[in-house]
Design an enzyme around this catalytic site. Structure first.
Site, PDB file in Angstrom:
ATOM      1  N   GLU A 259     122.564 -92.599  -4.356  1.00  0.00           N
ATOM      2  CA  GLU A 259     122.756 -93.319  -5.615  1.00  0.00           C
ATOM      3  C   GLU A 259     123.455 -92.436  -6.656  1.00  0.00           C
ATOM      4  OE1 GLU A 259     121.521 -96.755  -6.568  1.00  0.00           O
ATOM      5  OE2 GLU A 259     123.127 -96.241  -7.937  1.00  0.00           O
TER       6      GLU A 259
ATOM      7  N   ASP B 269     127.165 -93.206  -8.129  1.00  0.00           N
ATOM      8  CA  ASP B 269     127.344 -93.494  -9.556  1.00  0.00           C
ATOM      9  C   ASP B 269     128.362 -92.556 -10.201  1.00  0.00           C
ATOM     10  OD1 ASP B 269     125.362 -95.296  -9.025  1.00  0.00           O
ATOM     11  OD2 ASP B 269     123.794 -94.264 -10.172  1.00  0.00           O
TER      12      ASP B 269
ATOM     13  N   SER C  78     125.119-101.437  -8.281  1.00  0.00           N
ATOM     14  CA  SER C  78     125.182 -99.992  -8.491  1.00  0.00           C
ATOM     15  C   SER C  78     126.598 -99.467  -8.444  1.00  0.00           C
ATOM     16  CB  SER C  78     124.450 -99.272  -7.371  1.00  0.00           C
ATOM     17  OG  SER C  78     123.106 -99.229  -7.629  1.00  0.00           O
TER      18      SER C  78
END
Ligand code: NAG
Ligand code: NAG
Ligand code: NAG
Ligand code: NAG
Ligand code: NAG
Ligand code: NAG
Ligand code: NAG
Ligand code: NAG
Length: 597
Positions: free
Chosen positions: A293, A297, A516
């Protein structure tokens, strides 16, 4: 020591109402779904609880009015962002409040007392036995059923009558946030959720030319085409413009991984010394916290914005396993996903100009007083000139099964499950689209209507028109009863969330996505708009929503196909104008450029 079972809520309500000197501040009807109380857990009364006390502030109405004025392009104050001192002055509680709370903590053996930069909240370590006296409650141990993480919580707490008007919330008393929840799903281009076996190992760097078609993978050149960015290159790289990426749940992002990504996709970066800054606000605490993640990002946030400076902010927020006899108390930042982060940024003279966050919780699992304080924190960041972007999650209108779409307010009503902070009116909520040619919203892109926050004026026309319109002829009575028709509606915009491409720390690559991926992609474009404004002697964009629902609408490409659903309901169709499936649509950068000057 073995604690007696928690009082059942009825008994607790009886006992607290019987005591004239305290007022129930928050109480849950039941142990929230997904959690179980551990009846025989060992909990030492001297164990320290790390509590945050949110204090009453009187300046928010004025701050909100200022925020709306400075974010409205037609207002004479547009772009006149507030300084750190101005925001602090509007946040600081009265001297009475400060004195009362200070004294109350001191007489209850609080240690490690730490005030936020504007004194709007204070954290302290308080022995459980004292906390139970302060809050007229009993703490117990609860386990999250699927992750098996354990937390110390209560189902109800009260405040002494003289302190109640001065304290907005005590956290994390009744907060049962899902420790696993975050915005990331794995979507391939056709919308199927990929399995671990689909994850591809990265033997050698892959060349960009493999993906020129943008059919199987969305890479930076595709994003440039999709959003009409051309070959715009940022020029303001001296720190006045900065991308901030929030990392929660103890998840780290690696500068080494960013380097791999830049080498593969941003040829201009090769040979440069560009790197991201990593700021440790409260954790992570383990080196094993590297997560896809964080890498996703940061890499997607820079994809069209290189070489704008970027910072990854890590905040802990993972509930701890409870050691049997932990006398040392909890680590700072535990259970605190948002306010440590907000407070840190509000203490900076030059906060980042855009922030992307790919995390969220079901709104109903976040106590409302605490959610208010967090949402007001985002308003304060907006007033400082920061564009705050949140993903809407990958669960559509709730979850797949109707039986899991249940209100936790005690009546077990069937309901969609809005996601917070995407439901906060002071953030820009970003949903996802699938594919490149078609740009249809994904059925699973998080969407909905807040129960906590009323619909803000800036979106009232757009959302009312949708609700009165012809898009959903087959809406059932049940569906109509499953959302708050007057609530803040989201998403505001969408960006591509499928087939995003990023590098992984251990020299592997992965096709991933979800909201995301959509939110850092949108942030990358907002960073370009900030560059463009700064180059032209203007302040940065700040809080985006009054602009995008107003004059900016012209530079958004409306999506009229597709739908979003969940909870086994027919869901909402995309249509002309705002809709829950695609918000207002996606950015046309070239058009935005002419509109923002
Ligand atoms: C915001 O603008 C309105 C209209 O110009 C004005 O009446 C109001 O006082 C402004 N708010 C603040 C806090 O300055
Ligand atoms: C609050 O306390 C500060 C510092 O002690 C003082 O400067 C200020 O005047 C006080 N404000 C009020 C309204 O009493
Ligand atoms: C504070 O600590 C002292 C010494 O451990 C103890 O006697 C006292 O009861 C505590 N006070 C409260 C309010 O818990
Ligand atoms: C990628 O391009 C470089 C230089 O253009 C070349 O040396 C390398 O073999 C290519 N790699 C692949 C996997 O095609
Ligand atoms: C990075 O490169 C820039 C421009 O080439 C230079 O001014 C700067 O000193 C370099 N920084 C480091 C840490 O080497
Ligand atoms: C972050 O800070 C905490 C507390 O100071 C420390 O224990 C932790 O090791 C740090 N994490 C990283 C990755 O540096
Ligand atoms: C709500 O559901 C829970 C769990 O199934 C049950 O224990 C409770 O009695 C229900 N409450 C009402 C008001 O139906
Ligand atoms: C959405 O539109 C389709 C036709 O395109 C229709 O079949 C469906 O019933 C609509 N959904 C709702 C909730 O009305």
């Amino acid at each position: 020591m073995v604690l007696p079972p928690l009082w059942c809520s009825l008994l607790a309500a009886f006992l607290t109402s019987a005591s004239a000197s305290s007022l129930v501040k928050h109480s849950l009807p039941d142990v929230p779904s997904g959690w179980a109380e551990i009846q025989d857990a060992e909990l030492s009364p001297s164990r320290g609880l790390n509590l945050r006390f949110g204090l009453a502030q009187h300046g928010f109405t004025q701050l909100e009015s200022l925020l709306l004025n400075i974010s409205d392009p037609s207002h004479p104050s547009y772009g006149k962002h507030l300084s750190k001192e101005q925001v602090h002055a509007l946040s600081t509680p009265s001297n009475d409040t400060l004195e009362l709370v200070d004294g109350w903590l001191a007489t209850h053996n609080a240690s490690s007392v730490k005030w936020s930069s504007s004194k709007d909240s204070v954290t302290a370590v308080v022995p459980i036995s004292s906390a139970e006296k302060m809050l007229s409650t009993r703490f117990g141990v609860f386990e999250h059923v699927t992750s098996r993480k354990r937390v110390v919580r209560t189902l109800s707490y009260s405040l002494p009558q003289d302190l109640a008007p001065h304290i907005n919330f005590v956290h994390p008393t009744t907060a049962f946030l899902d420790p696993l929840r975050h915005g990331m799903g794995k979507f391939s281009l056709d919308g199927h959720v990929t399995t671990p076996s689909d994850i591809q190992k990265r033997p050698v760097p892959l060349n960009q030319s493999h993906f020129e078609s943008c059919v199987s993978v969305i890479d930076p050149p595709c994003v440039r085409k999709l959003y009409n960015i051309g070959n715009y290159t940022p020029k303001v790289v001296d720190g006045r413009n900065r991308i901030g990426v929030a990392g929660y749940l103890d998840i780290l992002a690696k500068p080494e991984s960013l380097k791999l990504y830049l080498n593969d996709y941003i040829p201009e970066s090769i040979g440069s010394n560009y790197t991201m800054e990593v700021v440790n606000i409260t954790g992570p605490f383990t080196a094993s916290s590297v997560g896809d993640e964080g890498n996703l990002d940061t890499q997607l946030a820079i994809q069209v914005a290189y070489p704008i400076p970027m910072t990854y902010y890590t905040t802990n927020s993972v509930p701890p396993y409870i050691p049997d006899q932990n006398q040392d108390g909890e680590r700072p930042g535990v259970n605190e996903p948002y306010l440590d982060f907000i407070d840190y940024l509000l203490g900076l003279d030059e906060p980042p100009t855009v922030i992307t966050t790919s995390y969220g919780d079901d709104e109903q699992t976040v106590p409302q007083d605490y959610a208010n304080a967090v949402c007001q924190g985002f308003a304060k960041l907006g007033a400082r000139g920061v564009s705050v972007l949140f993903s809407t999650g990958d669960q559509g209108l709730g979850t797949d099964e109707l039986s899991a779409c249940i209100a936790n307010t005690g009546n077990n009503a069937t309901t969609f499950l809005p996601v917070f902070p995407a439901s906060c009116p002071y953030v820009t909520s970003v949903g996802m689209t699938l594919g490149f040619e078609t740009q249809t919203p994904s059925f699973a892109s998080g969407a909905g209507f807040s129960y906590y926050f009323d619909r803000p004026a800036y979106q009232d026309t757009a959302v009312s028109a949708y609700l009165a319109g012809p898009a959903n002829p087959d809406e059932t009575e049940l569906q109509s009863s499953m959302y708050n028709h007057r609530g803040r509606a989201y998403p505001d915009i969408t960006a591509v969330g499928s087939g995003a491409f990023f590098d992984y720390f251990f020299n592997r690559w992965d096709i991933s996505g979800g909201t995301s991926a959509a939110v850092p992609t949108a942030a990358s474009i907002v960073a370009l708009l900030n560059d463009w404004r700064l180059r032209n002697g203007k302040p940065t964009m700040g809080f985006l929503n009054p602009f995008i629902y107003g004059v900016g609408l012209e530079a958004l490409v409306d999506i009229t196909d597709g739908f979003v659903n969940g909870c086994e309901q027919p869901g909402f169709n995309a249509t002309k104008g705002w809709d829950p499936a695609s918000g207002l649509g996606f950015f046309d950068f070239e058009k935005l450029q002419s509109l923002v000057l």
